[in-house]
Design a protein around this motif. Structure first.
Motif, PDB file in Angstrom:
ATOM      1  N   UNK A   1       3.200 -11.664  -2.787  1.00 57.11           N
ATOM      2  CA  UNK A   1       3.370 -10.384  -3.547  1.00 57.11           C
ATOM      3  C   UNK A   1       2.365 -10.270  -5.000  1.00 57.11           C
TER       4      UNK A   1
ATOM      5  N   UNK B   1      -0.122  -7.593  -4.764  1.00 55.62           N
ATOM      6  CA  UNK B   1       0.274  -6.608  -5.202  1.00 55.62           C
ATOM      7  C   UNK B   1       0.625  -6.193  -6.499  1.00 55.62           C
ATOM      8  N   UNK B   2      -0.147  -7.299  -7.359  1.00 51.60           N
ATOM      9  CA  UNK B   2      -0.083  -6.925  -8.833  1.00 51.60           C
ATOM     10  C   UNK B   2      -1.256  -6.924  -9.380  1.00 51.60           C
ATOM     11  N   UNK B   3      -1.270  -6.388 -10.712  1.00 50.66           N
ATOM     12  CA  UNK B   3      -2.622  -6.433 -11.477  1.00 50.66           C
ATOM     13  C   UNK B   3      -3.380  -8.115 -11.744  1.00 50.66           C
TER      14      UNK B   3
ATOM     15  N   UNK C   1      -4.842  -9.542  -8.634  1.00 51.88           N
ATOM     16  CA  UNK C   1      -6.317  -8.811  -8.629  1.00 51.88           C
ATOM     17  C   UNK C   1      -7.090  -9.388  -9.782  1.00 51.88           C
TER      18      UNK C   1
ATOM     19  N   UNK D   1      -0.634   0.601 -12.043  1.00 46.06           N
ATOM     20  CA  UNK D   1       0.428  -0.450 -11.804  1.00 46.06           C
ATOM     21  C   UNK D   1       1.703  -0.369 -12.576  1.00 46.06           C
TER      22      UNK D   1
ATOM     23  N   UNK E   1       4.126  -3.603  -9.533  1.00 46.29           N
ATOM     24  CA  UNK E   1       3.067  -3.430  -8.528  1.00 46.29           C
ATOM     25  C   UNK E   1       2.150  -2.547  -8.437  1.00 46.29           C
ATOM     26  N   UNK E   2       1.342  -2.821  -7.917  1.00 45.89           N
ATOM     27  CA  UNK E   2       0.160  -1.915  -7.458  1.00 45.89           C
ATOM     28  C   UNK E   2       0.197  -0.769  -6.730  1.00 45.89           C
TER      29      UNK E   2
ATOM     30  N   UNK F   1      -1.117   1.090  -4.345  1.00 50.26           N
ATOM     31  CA  UNK F   1      -2.299   1.287  -3.641  1.00 50.26           C
ATOM     32  C   UNK F   1      -2.516   2.173  -2.980  1.00 50.26           C
TER      33      UNK F   1
ATOM     34  N   UNK G   1      -4.513   4.458  -5.634  1.00 49.32           N
ATOM     35  CA  UNK G   1      -5.751   3.621  -5.954  1.00 49.32           C
ATOM     36  C   UNK G   1      -6.858   4.238  -4.628  1.00 49.32           C
TER      37      UNK G   1
END
Lengths: 322, 503
Positions: free
Chosen positions: A186, A190-192, A195, B367, B370-371, B373, B376
């Motif tokens: 995750x 799913x986190x900055x 990325x 963010x 969690x992002x 998405x 985005x």
């Protein structure tokens, strides 16, 4: 023509993603045929438990390698953190509160040891290979010094239950390995931070020009692997209820890095998956298990492991070129 | 062959050389000849084909058509090694020296002197010493290259070329890094070499120096040969005029009128070896063009504004308030954005898809633990529609994109942080005409919406066609700020080459 091209592309992407999984499936089938004992639940759980210590470290290592780094000090770090955990445990009497203290001290120590690597690498601009080669020696030597080259022994009767115990028949280390794998997956996807780790490893100049604090991202990957080391050290020391300063966690860095590489993460950074690392760790575990069951000399296991690692990288290279 | 006859055959004859890169003709049937002991100047704007031409002569590129005659014989210069053996040596803009090795080791690299089995270090150092003495340089023969200054490295390159007994020396912008005193020494050496019959091709943007040292001057424009004249009869103003002189061939949107308030004030900005006392203002909704030749310090200026380079002096004011841009993160947070000239090197991640590229700078907004998405992807979808980005999916890696589409993604990326000021560096380099027009339209609509824009470009037409005002830079300084009718190619070229304005 174009459909054919598209199909071949789809095939390639699929293979890239699930290649390690295919390899695992094939290995599993071969092993099951070679030895009937292999598919016994107890054996399989045993394999999973054995790989969880380096597997957990491998989860953190995945981030380090994707960001373009490497950490050779994790084995020594495991021994040092594990040793000090046992000293802490004995100091606080070995009860439940002592175990909580162990957890706290261990995680802080692991994060600190990782942070030390990270600071020298980012602030000192020294290659990660060199820095962690140095701290690998330092951490092991400190472990030996503190224990006078002997063993850290726990006086607690409660502590081993952590590492020896099981929940729903599945050993605790395996639970923790899988839970952390999900957590790390995750974080990566799913986190900055996740990325950014991929961006930094993919092209650190672009990352800089995109306003990413490249040094901070790199630093944090080493802290993360340090925390993973602490978890691994906790499970290892509680299973053995001791830590041998000279033998504990020797070559863990190799297994952790190997799991990451076999799992399809590029040594050059930029891409990789946590899922792949889990598969990579399990592949290594099965190979070891089979060699044992087939009665092959333990001295030769290193040779096989080495060939598996090199083979995995060769296959990846071929894939990239084609 | 008797010496008289030998003298009559030109050393080098270039006959109708053309070069195409993926269908684009960058050099179009260029012919000239060069005699022994002649210094031949080549001038032209960026992209005129100078570098391509000398790379063909020195064997780095192969011509698409045409032929080369060397000493009267038709030759195929297969690679740099062949050229080297023929006696053609290139002193490149970027040095080819190994920093960890000494001066003499570099000079004799690949042609080391030996006594039986071992390297004859003493002989090599002796020979280096006499070479350097000849060049009146005080560089030690056993000094490591990395300890030398840029000018000293240039000297070593020169010594290296002399050591291999060149017949033809090609000097590509040799004086950009030299002081006047060092230039005088270089010219002295060139004259000596000329006396002993060495021919030289001399490429430079500094027209006065070209006039000073060259016998003949060739002007290239858009890959075509414009003229070859004796430098005696050619003034520097004529040179500049010949280098430009073409119609505006691209359609630009009408210029928007900037608003009254100033958003960016730069005062006396300096970076060692890079920028000196740069001051300018930028109004809201203005396009401020930055013109100049390669190496004028325009990209460096942009990089300083976004905190990649550390300034040694000067202040930057945003909306009247001084800002301290420590790093790009800070710069982008305070409302600046940068579209890099080096698209693949610092603009986009070719291994990432559209969405992940567009939100890379602005990821914070997507963010919360969690992002998000979905958000985005929606945002990326919006840019894809707005900029007409052609792609199979939002996840397609950018390495499979054309230059124009990559540039659009890069542009979307710098816009997604909602900047107040955007620094655009060479926005249309390496993209097709269609994409160029689109880029101009996007930029125009943005400034109409109140965005302010610094437009750095080496394409004159672009700067002239887009900008409200044009700042001209030369060697890290601003030589002039042009407005209204002053904005034309000749005027810009005069300031860019230092014929007008503060040198």
């Amino acid at each position: 023509m174009t459909i054919k091209l598209l199909l071949s592309k789809i095939r390639r992407i699929d293979f890239e993603k699930y290649g390690p999984l295919f390899a695992l499936a094939i290995l599993f089938i071969i092993s099951a045929i070679a030895s009937p004992y292999f598919i016994k639940t107890r054996n399989l759980l045993n394999i999973l438990r054995q790989v969880s210590y380096t597997g957990i470290i491998g989860l953190g290592m995945t981030f380090v390698i994707i960001s373009g780094g490497i950490d050779l000090s994790v084995g020594s770090m495991t021994a040092l953190v594990g040793g000090i955990m046992i000293l802490t445990l004995n100091h606080f009497g070995g009860g439940v509160s002592a175990i909580l203290m162990v957890l706290l001290v261990g995680i802080l120590l692991g994060a600190g040891a990782g942070a030390l690597n990270g600071i020298i690498i980012t602030k000192g601009r020294v290659a990660p290979f060199i820095v962690t080669l140095g701290t690998m020696a330092v951490y092991r030597s400190l472990t030996l010094y503190i224990s006078n080259a002997g063993e850290f022994r726990s006086n607690s009767n409660l502590y081993p239950e952590l590492g020896m115990g099981a929940f729903l028949e599945i050993p605790n280390p395996v639970w923790i390995f899988f839970l952390l794998a999900i957590l790390c997956s995750i974080i990566l996807n799913y986190t900055k931070f996740g990325r950014y780790v991929r961006a930094v490893g993919s092209n650190d100049k672009v990352a800089t020009y995109s306003g990413i604090r490249v040094d901070r991202v790199r630093f944090l990957t080493y802290v993360l692997v340090g925390v993973m080391v602490a978890v691994s050290a906790l499970l290892l020391s509680s299973r053995l209820n001791s830590i041998s300063s000279s033998n504990a966690a020797v070559n863990y860095e190799l297994d952790a890095i190997a799991a990451v590489i076999i799992g399809g993460t590029a040594m050059s950074g930029g891409s990789g998956t946590v899922f792949g690392t889990v598969i990579g760790a399990i592949i290594l575990g099965i190979v070891n298990n089979m060699l044992n069951m087939l009665g092959i000399s333990p001295y030769l296991q290193g040779t096989v492991k080495g060939l598996v690692i090199i083979g995995a990288v060769l296959i990846q290279k071929k894939k990239k070129r084609s | 062959m008797d010496p008289v006859a030998e003298k009559e055959i030109p050393l080098l004859e270039v006959k109708g050389i053309s070069k195409e890169f993926s269908g684009v003709r960058v050099l179009d049937r260029v012919s000239f000849s060069l005699s022994r002991g002649e210094i031949f100047g080549i001038i032209g704007e960026n992209g005129a084909g100078k570098s391509t031409l000398i790379k063909i002569i020195s064997g780095i590129y192969h011509p698409t058509e045409g032929s080369l005659l060397f000493e009267g014989k038709s030759v195929t210069v297969r690679d740099a090694e062949t050229a080297h053996k023929m006696g053609i040596n290139l002193i490149p803009q970027e040095f080819n020296l190994i920093p960890e090795m000494t001066v003499s080791e570099n000079i004799f690299l690949g042609k080391e002197l030996r006594n039986r089995w071992f390297l004859d270090k003493r002989a090599m150092i002796e020979k280096t010493r006499s070479l350097l003495e000849h060049l009146r340089s005080d560089i030690a023969a056993d000094a490591r290259i990395e300890s030398l200054s840029v000018a000293q490295k240039q000297m070593v390159e020169f010594a290296k070329a002399l050591a291999s007994e060149s017949k033809l020396l090609i000097l590509d912008e040799p004086t950009t890094v030299l002081t006047r005193k060092e230039i005088d020494i270089l010219f002295e050496i060139m004259r000596q070499a000329k006396q002993s019959g060495v021919a030289m091709i001399y490429i430079s943007h500094k027209l006065k120096e070209v006039k000073e040292i060259c016998d003949k001057v060739m002007v290239l424009r858009d890959g075509k040969l414009i003229s070859i004249e004796s430098s005696e009869h050619l003034g520097v103003h004529d040179m500049a005029t010949k280098m430009v002189g073409r119609e505006l061939s691209q359609i630009f949107p009408p210029k928007a009128k900037p608003q009254e308030d100033t958003v960016l004030q730069v005062r006396n900005l300096s970076v060692p070896n890079c920028l000196e006392g740069v001051s300018f203002d930028l109004k809201r909704g203005e396009i401020l063009g930055f013109a100049g030749l390669v190496g004028a310090g325009r990209t460096e200026l942009a990089e300083t504004l976004i905190g990649i380079r550390k300034k040694s002096a000067g202040t930057i004011l945003l909306n009247g308030k001084e800002v301290y841009v420590k790093n790009p993160t800070r710069a982008f947070a305070s409302g600046l954005a940068y579209l890099s000239e080096d698209r693949q090197g610092s603009g986009i991640l070719t291994a990432f898809g559209i969405t992940e590229n567009i939100t890379l700078t602005s990821l914070k907004r997507y963010s919360r633990f969690l992002l998000k998405k979905k958000e985005e992807a929606l945002k990326a979808q919006e840019y894809v529609r707005k900029f007409d980005i052609k792609a199979a999916s939002l996840k397609t890696r950018l390495e499979f994109f054309s230059g124009g589409n990559q540039q659009k993604v890069s542009f979307a990326k710098s816009l997604d942080s909602d900047p107040q000021i955007i620094l655009i560096d060479e926005p249309t380099r390496g993209i097709d005409v269609q994409a160029k027009h689109e880029m101009y339209r996007f930029i125009h609509s943005l400034v109409e919406g109140g965005l302010s824009c610094v437009l750095i470009s080496s394409e004159m037409e672009e700067v002239i066609g887009m900008s409200n005002r044009v700042v001209v830079m030369k060697e890290g300084r601003i030589t002039g700020i042009l407005t209204g009718d002053q904005i034309n190619e000749e005027e810009i070229m005069f300031y860019a080459t230092g014929l007008k304005g503060v040198a």
